[in-house]
Structures are given as structure tokens and as C-alpha cells.
Design an enzyme around this catalytic site. Sequence first.
Site, short mmCIF file in Angstrom:
data_model
loop_
_atom_site.label_atom_id
_atom_site.label_comp_id
_atom_site.label_asym_id
_atom_site.label_seq_id
_atom_site.Cartn_x
_atom_site.Cartn_y
_atom_site.Cartn_z
N ASP A 32 0.82 -1.21 0.00
CA ASP A 32 0.00 0.00 0.00
C ASP A 32 0.86 1.26 0.00
O ASP A 32 0.49 2.26 -0.61
CB ASP A 32 -0.94 0.01 1.21
CG ASP A 32 -2.18 -0.82 0.93
OD1 ASP A 32 -2.74 -0.68 -0.18
OD2 ASP A 32 -2.59 -1.61 1.79
N CYS A 58 6.41 -6.04 5.99
CA CYS A 58 5.56 -7.21 5.75
C CYS A 58 4.91 -7.16 4.37
O CYS A 58 4.14 -8.05 4.03
CB CYS A 58 4.51 -7.37 6.84
SG CYS A 58 3.33 -6.01 6.88
C1 PEP Z 1 0.84 -4.05 2.52
O1 PEP Z 1 0.05 -3.16 2.17
O2 PEP Z 1 2.04 -4.05 2.21
C2 PEP Z 1 0.38 -5.19 3.32
C3 PEP Z 1 1.23 -6.06 3.82
O3 PEP Z 1 -0.96 -5.34 3.51
P1 PEP Z 1 -1.95 -5.87 2.37
O4 PEP Z 1 -1.13 -6.41 1.24
O5 PEP Z 1 -2.76 -6.92 3.04
O6 PEP Z 1 -2.71 -4.64 2.03
MG MG Z 2 -1.86 -2.98 3.16
#
Ligand code: PEP
Ligand code: MG
Length: 584
Positions: free
Chosen positions: A468, A515
Site C-alpha cells: 500500500d 511485511c
Molecule cells: C501491505 O500493504 O504491504 C500489506 C502487507 O498489507 P496488504 O497487502 O494486506 O494490504
Molecule cells: Mg496494506
Amino acid sequence: MAAPSPASKVSFSIHGVGVSSGIAIGHAHLVSHALLEVVHFQVPKALIADEIIRFDKAVKTVKHDLETVRRLLPEKAPPELSAFISTHLMILQDHALSETPKQMIKAEGCNAEWALKQQMEDLVAQFEKFEDEYLRERKQDVIQVVERIIKVLLGHPSQVPLRSQESAIILVAHDLSPADAIQFKQHQFAAFITDVGGATSHTAILARSLNIPSIVALQRARTLVRDGELIIVDGNQGVVIVNPDKDTLAEYKLRQEQWEIEQQKLKRLKLTKAVTLDGTNIELHANIEVPEDVSHAKAAGATGIGLYRTEFLFMNRREMPGEEEQFQAYRSVAEAMKDLPVTIRTLDLGADKEMNPDTARTCTNPALGLRAIRLCLSEPAIFLTQLRAILRASHYGKIKILIPMLSSITELRQTLVLIERAKQSLDAEKSHYDKDIQVGGMIEIPAAALCAEAFARELDFLSIGTNDLIQYSLAIDRTDDTVSHLYNPLHPAVLQLVEMTIRAGNKLGKPVSVCGEMAGEAKLARLLLGFGLRQFSMHPSQILTVKREILQSDLPLITPVARKILGTQDIDRVEPLLQKLNLQ
Ligand code: PEP
Ligand code: MG
């Protein structure tokens, strides 16, 4: 199967999306695409009752086949397979597939295959209206079930060929259902490639868990490749080479051997601690979506769960999961991981992850709308239910709470008030929970990265959601194919925001993890280490490759090069500098 001579054929390549890595060389086995063979004819009135019986019999046969496949699943089969097959059984027995076509046969006097195909097209059109990508892709399940019924109606054999002694077989299909794939698994195919499917399709999920090279979204592989032709499947690059010439074949045989040796070597790293050459410990955690993923995390030697995306428990259903159901799910993960940390992210619904597209609010920019923590703060009852479930589960393991999409400290403070309220309600009931539970925040909005120090001061840890963060800093919708080429983790602005966040956490002694997908890209490991990152969280299948990179990294050597990369605002200089860094 006769192997055509590679030299006598025209060689060409097809590009798709590699969903499971590795290289396979073998002969193509084309799986029939029964839907293409359906024709329309009128059934005489006197024979309509027989046509309906023929349809019923076909549905019964498919039901029996699917139940047999589910019953005979090998013990070691990934747990999601049985769930996939159950889903297909549910679809098969749904009124829309098992009854509506019969009404059409009766009303229109058409043949069973045609009625079924018309009904399927109606259903698919309804699925295509869903905004949620996951739900949209479920139309493939309907198609796969219909394909099975049609094969029975057309009298297609359902067996798979025997593997030839001297060469591997590569399945070439328009699409593969999980039930097909598990049957194929017992015949030890070397790879599979399909015309359709996306990275989140069941086919892709299955491919990863079967651990054989696979490529999806090849568009016309089934039409371009002929049965028995020699093909190379390069799952790493998402390329299929049909009728390779002698030199290409030799080159790929070598690459394949090297890849296999590497995989064997990697497995030996499972229990090795992730320590850099200069002796710095690095934590490699796993991202999971459902409790069953814990087995993959443990098999890869993950030292914790760095991101448990709880919203998957809320999807594909009309009712929210209650506190008890959530508690059981969170507790099972905490217990399975024993003393290792489990970072549970609170509900990140909204945008591309709607719970139920039928009832979803429509808004012009869903990614900028009421999602994640914003949604939770506006629906405190839903949030409190989840918080109570997480807190109760914390009594059974080492759980941490992670808050997604924070944009301001005010929002964080409102969240902390609700966490406190959930704790008080449990205190009042004398329920057990970890009173010192740690609370962290995701840094995935540029505004939060720029104020990372303030967040680090009020939180126990930070986790950078680069997926994001990139979307919001580069203004690129991560679900929009037309701008996906602009999605670049190496953009200097992204690198500065990531480094700034890591620096803020390190300054205040608060652990920082990445992450998002960046954490699982081995070629970015040194750069992130050089920025000061000590904790990575990624898909379990990426852990050992990243660990190998870490074991070969020397922080005093790489840090100055990483700083140089950080110093450049010229996007074209980043890639060559990164190559230099990775050669250190
Ligand atoms: C991200 O945005 O990097 C994340 C780990 O969350 P998601 O991919 O679930 O939006
Ligand atoms: Mg995210």
C-alpha cells in the site's frame, strides 16, 4: 507418447504469469476443454424426460467423482484441497446448477449441455460484476464444475495418461480445477500451464502448494501447443518455450539442474539461524491468511507470524464471524506457533477486500475510502468483537496486535481507547488475556511514514506495508493492470519513506518489520538490511531464499552502498547500484 524431434518444429515462446517457481522440460499433454465442444440442438418433446434423466445422471456421476477424490486425498495433501473440493460439491448441488438447467430443457426443448452452458454464462456474468477480485475469480469454480458435468455428458474419459518412462509430462489446460489437479498430482506431472487464472486463483494457490513449476494466464497456450510437443516451462520467468532448438534445450537443462541443486541446498537452511556474516540476528517471519497456513510457515522455519491477515475470515460470507469463531481461529494459530510471536492484524476490509460485494457501498475511490482502521473506528461494535477475540486468544500464546492503515496519531489514540475498552470488558468478566500485549501499527500511508517517529513513540512496534505504501506514494492502484508497470518498489521516494520509518523505529528502540511484498524479494534483502531493517515478514515459500541472502550479507560492507542508493533521486541509477550491492 511420441516425442517429436525438436529440430523439425517451429520454436516459439508464450508469456504468462509464473505462479510457482522452477523449471520443467517435458512433453505437452493437452487437457480437453469440453465447454468448447458444446453444440445446440432441439430435443423432441417425447425425449425431454430422458434428457432430464441424462442430466441428473451426469450431476450424480460428478458428485460421486468429487466425493471419491476428497475421500482418497493423500494424508499429506495441503488442507485447502479438501475445502476446494467441498466448494465444488456445494456449487454442483446448488439449485442454480442442479435444477435451473432442467427447467430450461423443459421450457426450451434444448439439449442438456446447452442448457447448462447457458446457465453457466448467466452465473459468470453475475460473478463478473463483483468488485472484489477474489470473489470475481470464484467464477472459475463455477466454470470448472460445469466443465466436469459437460465432460460426463459428452462421454469424455476422465483418466490421465501414464507417465512415459523417458520424459516428463506437462499439463496444458484451459483451466484446472483443484479436484483435477489432485488427481494429476498422483500421476506426478512435472508442471502445469493454463490459459486463464490470476495470482489469487485457486489454480495458483494450488500450484504453490504442490510445489511444481506453473504458469497461468497464458491466454492461448491450449490452442498454440500441440499434444506431445516438447516444451520448457520456466516458472521463474513466466515463460513457456515450445519446440526449443538444441542450444536452448541444453541451456535450460543446465538451468534446471542448477535450480534443483539450489532447492535441495535451500532446504538445509530451514533450521539455520538467519545471521549476517558480521553476526547480526535477523528475524524471518511468515505472512498468513488462514490458520491452515501455519503449517507452511513452520515448514519453512519461520521464527514467527509477522502478518496474519484476519480479513480472510470475514470474506465470502454474509454474516460477520462472531467473537467465539474468531477466538478459536486466533487461538489455534497462537497455540500452533507455541512460544513464537503471532502478529494479528485487525480487520483490513475495504477497497479490494470487500466482505460481501453484494452489500458493499460503492464509492469512487475505494482505496482512499472507508477501509481498514477507518472502517473499524466507524463500526466500534465490530472492532470491539475482534479485539476481545484477539485478547482472549493472547492467553494461549505470544500474540501481538497490528493496526492497518493508520494515517494520523488521532486515529491511533482512538484505536488505543477501544483496545483499552475491550480489555476492561474482559476484566469485568474476569477473562484471561495477556495484560502486556504489544500493539503495533502498519506504516503504509506516506503521511504515516513521514510521522513515523510520533507513531513509534506511542506504539510497541511498526510494520511497513510496502504494497500500500507504494500504491499511495506513487498514486498507482495496485489492482489496475493498466498501471502495473509503474508499480516500482525501487522508486527513490518509496525507498526514502521505507528508510525513514526504519530509522524512526531504531532511534526509539521500537522493532520495525517490513511485511509487504518487498520483504520477500531476495534481491531487495541487502538494501533493506542496509537501511537498518532486522525483521522481515513474507510468504512462507520465500523465507529460505531470503535467508540465504542474509547469511551472505556483511552489514559493514553493504551499508555504505545502501546509503548511496538512498541518496539518489535518479530512478535510473538505482538498479545499477542495487546490482553492485548484491555483488558485494
Ligand atoms: C501491505 O500493504 O504491504 C500489506 C502487507 O498489507 P496488504 O497487502 O494486506 O494490504
Ligand atoms: Mg496494506
